[in-house]
Scaffold this active site. Structure first.
Site, PDB file in Angstrom:
ATOM      1  NE  ARG A 281      -1.704   2.023   3.333  1.00 22.99           N
ATOM      2  CZ  ARG A 281      -1.653   1.843   4.538  1.00 22.99           C
ATOM      3  NH1 ARG A 281      -2.155   0.912   5.377  1.00 22.99           N
ATOM      4  NH2 ARG A 281      -0.796   2.795   5.267  1.00 22.99           N
ATOM      5  CG  HIS A 285      -5.891   3.063   6.283  1.00 22.85           C
ATOM      6  ND1 HIS A 285      -6.142   1.861   5.768  1.00 22.85           N
ATOM      7  CD2 HIS A 285      -6.856   3.741   6.555  1.00 22.85           C
ATOM      8  CE1 HIS A 285      -7.361   1.661   6.169  1.00 22.85           C
ATOM      9  NE2 HIS A 285      -7.987   2.625   6.684  1.00 22.85           N
ATOM     10  CE1 TYR A 294       1.440   2.965   8.160  1.00 17.85           C
ATOM     11  CE2 TYR A 294       0.737   4.746   9.397  1.00 17.85           C
ATOM     12  CZ  TYR A 294       0.565   3.701   8.215  1.00 17.85           C
ATOM     13  OH  TYR A 294      -0.315   3.936   7.285  1.00 17.85           O
TER      14      TYR A 294
HETATM   15  C1  LIG Z   1     -14.852  -4.235  12.211  1.00 26.84           C
HETATM   16  C2  LIG Z   1     -14.023  -3.140  11.953  1.00 26.84           C
HETATM   17  N1  LIG Z   1     -12.943  -2.928  12.702  1.00 26.84           N
HETATM   18  C3  LIG Z   1     -12.241  -1.690  12.466  1.00 26.84           C
HETATM   19  C4  LIG Z   1     -12.275  -0.900  11.411  1.00 26.84           C
HETATM   20  C5  LIG Z   1     -11.535   0.327  11.185  1.00 26.84           C
HETATM   21  N2  LIG Z   1     -10.693   0.083   9.913  1.00 26.84           N
HETATM   22  C6  LIG Z   1     -10.985   0.454   8.737  1.00 26.84           C
HETATM   23  S1  LIG Z   1      -9.898   0.000   7.649  1.00 26.84           S
HETATM   24  C7  LIG Z   1      -8.852  -1.013   8.984  1.00 26.84           C
HETATM   25  C8  LIG Z   1      -7.609  -1.778   8.385  1.00 26.84           C
HETATM   26  C9  LIG Z   1      -7.953  -2.475   7.246  1.00 26.84           C
HETATM   27  O1  LIG Z   1      -6.687  -3.460   6.832  1.00 26.84           O
HETATM   28  P1  LIG Z   1      -6.543  -4.323   5.580  1.00 26.84           P
HETATM   29  O2  LIG Z   1      -7.877  -5.344   5.853  1.00 26.84           O
HETATM   30  O3  LIG Z   1      -5.349  -5.028   5.733  1.00 26.84           O
HETATM   31  O4  LIG Z   1      -6.887  -3.491   4.392  1.00 26.84           O
HETATM   32  P2  LIG Z   1      -6.136  -2.295   3.416  1.00 26.84           P
HETATM   33  O5  LIG Z   1      -6.553  -1.012   4.340  1.00 26.84           O
HETATM   34  O6  LIG Z   1      -4.594  -2.603   3.898  1.00 26.84           O
HETATM   35  O7  LIG Z   1      -6.197  -2.216   1.970  1.00 26.84           O
HETATM   36  C10 LIG Z   1      -9.583  -0.762   9.993  1.00 26.84           C
HETATM   37  C11 LIG Z   1      -8.955  -1.254  11.356  1.00 26.84           C
HETATM   38  C12 LIG Z   1     -13.270  -1.409  10.515  1.00 26.84           C
HETATM   39  N3  LIG Z   1     -13.786  -0.839   9.357  1.00 26.84           N
HETATM   40  N4  LIG Z   1     -14.297  -2.388  10.798  1.00 26.84           N
END
Ligand SMILES: Cc1ncc(C[n+]2csc(CCOP(=O)(O)OP(=O)(O)O)c2C)c(N)n1
Lengths: 394, 325
Positions: A281, A285, A294
Site C-alpha cells: 500500500r 491508509h 509508522y
Molecule cells: C470491524 C472493523 N474494525 C475496524 C475497522 C476500522 N478499519 C478500517 S480499515 C482498517 C484496516 C484494514 O486493513 P486491511 O484489511 O489490511 O486493508 P487495507 O486497508 O490494507 O487495504 C481498520 C482497522 C473497521 N472498518 N471495521
C-alpha cells in the site's frame, strides 16, 4: 467413526510436531520490472482489446486517486482512499471474470469497479454524496455499489462481506447459474472472525466463491507481521480445505492468470478458492492517515520501483499495442476530464429530506413518517439553520 | 493543573494507571507504536514496553475475548475498540461473557478491571458506520458498567475509576470532542465516582439531561431559554449504567419538568428508561410530559446530518413545549 476424514488420516508411531511453516506457498510472477517475461513463464492468453482495457482502467484509477486526494486536501470532499500500488490486484482479477460474476469488495477496489463500467459521473456522485448517488448520499466517500454491474455496495465493518460471499455463491450454485462471486479483503480483515466463518462455510457447503486477499503489508499502521504469524493468508485457505494460490500483486499478468484459473476451477468443481496477492500500500491508509508515523521513506521507495502500471506499460509497448506519445496525451486528457466531472458533481444538490427516512424499511413505518413530519415543521420554523433542505420542503 | 484536550487527558490517565499498577495493559488495533488512530495511547509503548501496550490483529471479538481472559487471570486490560460502530463483532464476548463472568460462576471468577474504551458518536461526517452511539445496547445488559465523559477532566477521572472498578466497564468517548474539548486537568491521579450524575447548572423551571457530546448542545439550548427567562437545571448523567436516578429525581421534583437529550435513535434509547423511572418517582411533581429529543429512528445519515441530529434548536423547542404545556 462419523468423521469421513478419518479414512484419509495417516498414522505415525513417534511423536512429532508439524511445524507452522511446513507449508510454504510460492508466489507466481510472470512479468519482470522491465516488461519482459521471467524465464519459464508463459503469458496468459489476452487479446489486445482486453489488455488495453486493463491498462486504461489502471491508469484511470491512478489519475482519479491523485485528483480526488487533492480534492480532499482542498476540503471539497470529506474523505478519500486510494489504491496506489495495488491497481493490478483488482484490475487483473476483475478482467479475468465474467461481467455477471458478483463482486463483493472491501473499499480499496476502485480498479474492479471501474473495470466493470462504473462511470466517472457515478464515481463523482458517490464521492460528493449528492442526489444522483446510487446510494442516496448516505455513506462516506468510496462506499460504492451498483446492482447493474454486479458490485455489492460496500459496508464499512471489515470482513462482513466474506461469509456473505460464501452464501451468495452458494445461492448462485443452487440456482444453476454459471457465475462465481469474488470477495476482496485485506490481510488485516482476514483476522476477523467473519473471515474464518466465511471460509469454513464455503468449504463445507462447496460454494464457488473466489476469496481474494489483497495483502498490502499494512492494516492502517499495523504491519503484516503484527497481524499474523506464519505463511500469510494463502495457507489459511489450505487449512480450511480449499485450493490456494499466491501471486505477485504488482504483476497484472500473474493476477489475471491466477484468477482465470481460479474461476474455471471454482465453477467446474463447485469449490471455493483463495488467492493471495502480495503488493504494497504505497499511499496512506486513507486521507485521515499519515504513514510517516509508522514506516520509513526507504521502505516506500523500494516498493515504488515495483510500480504495477509502468511494468505493464512496458510489456504493452514491447508488444506494439501501446504507443508512448499517445499514452501521455491520454493521461493529460483524463486529468481534465476528471476535474470537469468533479466540478459538475459538487454542484448537484444533496438528496431531498424524504431520503432521511426512505430505505430504512421498504415503506417508512408510522414512527418514521411522524418523525419526518415533525422535522419538516421544525425546519420551517428555523429555515436558516438547515440550509440544505429548508428551501426544498414540499 | 494543566491544559489538556480529551485525548491528552485519556492518555494521561492511561499513563498514570500503568505507572501505578503493573497489571494494567493497553491494547487494540493500531494501539501500539502508532498510539491508536486517534492517538489516545501515544508513547505508552515507548514507556512501558511492547508487552504492556501492543497492537492486536484486527479482530474485535478477539480483543474482547482476550481481555476477558486476561481480566479473569487478574490483570487490568484496557482494550480499545477503534470505533464504537465496530464493537458489534465483540458483542457476544461482551454481553454473554464479560457481563456474566461473576454471575455465572458464583463469583468464582470475575473480569473486574476490564475496560473497553471506544470512540463513539457523530458530528464528524462519518455516516452510519462511524457515528453510532450504542450505549443502550449495553445498558440492557446486567453486569456491565457504561460510562460516557463529556470533557477532559471527567475523561481522566472516570477512566481511572473504571480501571480501578471491580466490575467491567464500557467507556465510550465522544470522538467529536477529542480535540475540540479542552480544559484544566489536575496532573496527579484522581478518580470520579462511577454511577453519579453531575448537576452542571442550577435552575428552577425545568431539568435538562444529557451526556457526552450532547452536553454542549443542550447547554446552547439552555442559554437560549435563559434569554427568555426560563431557568434550566442541567444534568450530565456521566454514568449510563448504573445511572443516578436519585439526583435526576431530586432535580425534577424541584423543577417539575424534564427534557432528555441523546444522540442515539429515539426508540429503545436510554432516554426511554430514564423517562419511565422518573415518571414513577416524580409522578405527582410533574407539570408536563417528559420530553425526549433524540436522533431519528434511522441509521445515522451522511448528507443530512444537520437535519438528523438532536441539536440545540430541537432541544430549545422541547424546553418551550414543556414550559408552555
Ligand atoms: C470491524 C472493523 N474494525 C475496524 C475497522 C476500522 N478499519 C478500517 S480499515 C482498517 C484496516 C484494514 O486493513 P486491511 O484489511 O489490511 O486493508 P487495507 O486497508 O490494507 O487495504 C481498520 C482497522 C473497521 N472498518 N471495521
Amino acid at each position: 467413526m462419523t468423521n469421513p476424514n478419518n479414512a484419509t488420516i495417516t498414522t505415525v508411531h513417534t511423536a512429532e510436531f508439524t511445524a507452522g511453516d511446513a507449508l510454504k506457498i510460492p508466489t507466481l510472477r510472470i512479468l519482470r520490472d522491465d516488461g519482459s517475461l521471467y524465464d519459464g513463464a508463459t503469458e496468459p492468453e489476452l487479446d489486445k482489446t482486453t489488455a488495453l482495457k486493463m491498462y486504461d482502467t489502471m491508469v484511470f484509477v491512478r489519475v482519479l486517486d491523485e485528483r480526488m486526494l487533492a480534492a480532499q486536501r482542498q476540503g471539497r470532499i470529506s474523505f478519500y482512499m486510494q489504491c496506489l500500488g495495488e491497481e493490478a490486484t483488482t484490475v487483473g482479477s476483475a478482467a479475468a471474470l465474467d461481467d455477471k460474476d458478483m463482486i463483493m469488495a472491501q473499499y480499496r477496489e476502485q480498479g474492479a469497479l471501474r473495470y466493470r463500467g462504473f462511470s466517472l459521473e457515478q464515481f463523482m456522485n458517490q464521492l460528493f454524496s449528492n442526489e444522483k448517488d446510487l446510494g442516496k448520499g448516505r455513506q462516506m466517500p468510496v462506499h460504492y455499489g451498483s446492482k447493474d454491474i454486479h458490485y455489492m455496495t460496500i459496508s464499512s465493518p471489515l470482513g462482513t462481506q466474506i461469509p456473505q460471499a460464501s452464501g451468495y455463491a452458494y445461492a448462485q450454485k443452487l440456482r444453476g447459474l454459471k457465475n462465481t462471486t469474488i470477495c476482496y479483503f485485506g490481510e488485516g480483515a482476514a483476522s476477523e472472525g467473519d473471515f474464518h466463518a466465511g471460509l469454513n462455510m464455503a468449504a463445507v457447503h462447496k460454494a464457488p466463491v473466489i476469496f481474494f486477499c489483497r495483502n498490502n503489508g499494512y492494516a492502517i499502521s499495523t504491519p503484516a507481521n503484527e497481524q499474523f504469524v506464519g505463511d500469510g493468508i494463502a495457507s489459511r485457505g489450505v487449512g480450511y480445505g480449499m485450493k490456494a494460490i499466491r501471486v505477485d500483486g504488482t504483476d497484472i499478468l500473474a493476477v489475471y492468470q491466477a484468477t482465470k484459473m481460479a474461476r474455471d476451477y471454482a465453477l467446474e468443481h463447485n469449490e471455493p478458492i483463495l488467492i493471495e496477492a502480495m503488493a504494497y500500500r504505497l499511499g496512506a491508509h486513507s486521507s485521515s492517515d499519515d504513514p510517516s508515523g509508522y514506516r520509513s521513506k526507504e521502505e516506500e521507495e523500494k516498493w515504488r520501483h515495483n510500480d504495477p502500471i509502468s511494468r505493464y506499460r512496458l510489456w504493452l509497448i514491447a508488444k506494439g499495442w501501446l504507443n508512448e506519445a499517445e499514452d501521455k496525451s491520454t493521461i493529460d486528457a483524463l486529468r481534465s476530464e476528471i476535474l470537469e466531472a468533479l466540478k459538475v458533481a459538487e454542484k448537484v444538490a444533496k438528496p431531498g429530506i424524504e431520503h432521511l427516512i426512505s430505505d430504512v424499511y421498504k415503506e417508512p413505518i408510522p414512527a418514521l413518517q411522524q418523525q419526518l413530519d415533525e422535522l419538516k415543521a421544525h425546519i420551517r420554523k428555523y429555515p436558516d439553520a438547515y440550509p440544505i433542505t429548508a428551501g426544498r420542503l414540499d | 493543573m494543566a491544559k489538556m484536550n480529551m485525548l491528552q487527558a485519556i492518555n494521561n490517565a492511561l499513563d498514570l494507571a500503568m505507572a501505578k499498577d503493573d497489571s494494567v495493559v493497553c491494547f487494540g488495533e493500531d494501539v501500539g507504536h502508532f498510539g491508536g488512530v486517534f492517538r489516545a495511547t501515544s508513547k505508552l509503548q515507548e514507556k512501558y514496553g511492547k508487552a504492556r501496550c501492543f497492537n492486536t490483529p484486527l479482530t474485535e471479538q478477539g480483543i474482547a475475548g482476550f481481555a476477558n481472559g486476561m481480566a479473569a487471570q487478574g490483570m487490568k486490560p484496557v482494550a480499545e475498540i477503534q470505533f464504537a460502530d465496530y464493537i458489534f463483532p465483540a458483542f457476544d464476548q461482551i454481553v454473554n461473557e464479560t457481563a456474566k463472568f461473576r454471575y455465572r460462576s458464583g463469583d468464582e471468577f470475575n473480569v473486574g478491571g476490564l475496560v473497553l474504551r471506544s470512540p463513539y458518536g457523530g458530528g464528524i461526517a462519518g455516516g452510519h458506520y462511524h457515528s453510532q452511539s450504542p450505549e443502550a445496547y449495553f445498558a440492557h445488559t446486567p453486569g456491565l458498567k457504561v460510562i460516557i465523559p463529556r470533557n477532559p477532566y471527567q475523561a481522566k477521572g472516570l477512566l481511572l475509576a473504571s480501571i480501578a472498578s471491580p466490575d467491567p466497564v464500557i467507556f465510550f468517548e465522544p470522538k467529536k470532542l477529542y480535540r475540540a474539548s479542552t480544559g484544566e486537568v489536575p496532573e496527579e491521579y484522581y478518580e470520579i465516582e462511577l454511577g453519579k450524575a453531575e448537576v452542571t447548572q442550577q435552575g428552577k423551571d425545568i431539568t435538562v439531561l444529557a451526556w457526552g457530546a450532547q452536553m454542549e448542545i443542550v447547554q446552547k439550548a439552555v442559554d437560549m431559554a435563559a434569554k427568555e427567562g426560563i431557568s434550566c437545571e442541567v444534568i450530565d448523567l456521566r454514568s449510563i449504567l448504573p445511572w443516578d436516578a436519585e439526583t435526576v429525581a431530586q432535580s425534577v421534583m424541584k423543577t417539575g419538568r424534564l427534557v432528555i437529550n441523546h444522540e442515539a435513535p429515539l426508540t429503545g434509547g436510554f432516554a426511554g428508561e430514564i423517562a419511565a423511572t422518573i415518571q414513577k418517582m416524580c409522578f405527582l411533581h410533574l407539570e408536563s410530559p417528559i420530553e425526549r429529543v433524540c436522533g431519528l429512528d434511522t441509521p445515522y445519515p451522511l448528507a443530512l446530518e444537520k437535519e438528523y441530529v438532536a441539536d440545540h434548536l430541537k432541544t430549545y423547542e422541547a424546553i418551550k413545549r414543556a414550559i408552555n404545556f
